[in-house]
Design a protein around this motif. Structure first.
Motif, PDB file in Angstrom:
ATOM      1  N   ARG A  77     -23.403  49.371  68.452  1.00 51.18           N
ATOM      2  CA  ARG A  77     -23.865  50.614  68.099  1.00 51.18           C
ATOM      3  C   ARG A  77     -23.172  51.371  67.202  1.00 51.18           C
ATOM      4  O   ARG A  77     -24.081  52.054  66.412  1.00 51.18           O
ATOM      5  N   ASP A 137     -27.386  40.941  66.993  1.00 51.44           N
ATOM      6  CA  ASP A 137     -27.573  42.420  66.982  1.00 51.44           C
ATOM      7  C   ASP A 137     -26.391  42.910  66.119  1.00 51.44           C
ATOM      8  O   ASP A 137     -25.236  42.238  65.957  1.00 51.44           O
ATOM      9  N   THR A 160     -27.432  44.308  71.651  1.00 56.06           N
ATOM     10  CA  THR A 160     -28.084  43.526  72.523  1.00 56.06           C
ATOM     11  C   THR A 160     -27.612  42.084  72.524  1.00 56.06           C
ATOM     12  O   THR A 160     -28.214  41.068  73.201  1.00 56.06           O
ATOM     13  N   THR A 214     -28.325  47.807  68.484  1.00 60.27           N
ATOM     14  CA  THR A 214     -28.293  48.383  69.710  1.00 60.27           C
ATOM     15  C   THR A 214     -27.463  47.398  70.787  1.00 60.27           C
ATOM     16  O   THR A 214     -27.530  47.661  72.027  1.00 60.27           O
TER      17      THR A 214
END
Length: 143
Positions: free
Chosen positions: A31, A28, A38, A36
């Motif tokens: 942010r 991922d 993850t 996100t």
């Protein structure tokens, strides 16, 4: 010659779900980069894989040389310019400009022997070879 492979697909947002043998790897973006968070970013995963490769090859070399290797620790960092991968500047390469790997070796070796051991691990690490020697990439559209 031996062939290995992985499979994967895009998830929500910037998440990528990869299957590596019997293992799932979630990739991922943080942010701050619209992900996100993850999993690690692809670039972080390359650095983690480099540490894993050094540790694995370190065990091989120690076994072959009958060295009692109690452990290895890795600190790895790399520099890249996001303008390249974001398409903001075509003159900037999207990859790492430099990778710095600091290795602590716990074995009954003096500093010179540890350095020679580290150089042998580096010489035999497939990821180092791929980073330094531009492995050919063939990409194609699936039917």
């Amino acid at each position: 010659m031996k062939t290995i492979g992985v499979q994967g697909s895009m998830g929500a947002g910037f998440a990528i779900d990869m299957t590596c043998g019997n293992h799932q790897v979630f990739i991922d973006q943080p942010r701050s980069a619209l992900g996100t968070d993850t999993g690690p970013s692809p670039l972080e995963l390359v650095l983690a894989a480099l540490g894993g490769c050094f540790g694995t090859i370190g065990r091989f070399v120690a076994h072959q040389r009958k060295i009692v290797l109690r452990g290895m620790r890795f600190e790895i960092e790399a520099d890249y310019d996001p303008a390249g991968l974001l398409g903001r500047d075509a003159s900037v390469r999207p990859g790492f400009e430099e990778v710095r790997l600091r290795v602590e070796i716990d074995a009954d070796l003096n500093q010179e022997q540890k350095l020679e051991f580290l150089r042998e691990v580096e010489r035999r690490c497939p990821l180092v070879d791929n980073l330094l020697h531009g492995t050919r990439l063939h990409s194609e559209l699936a039917a």
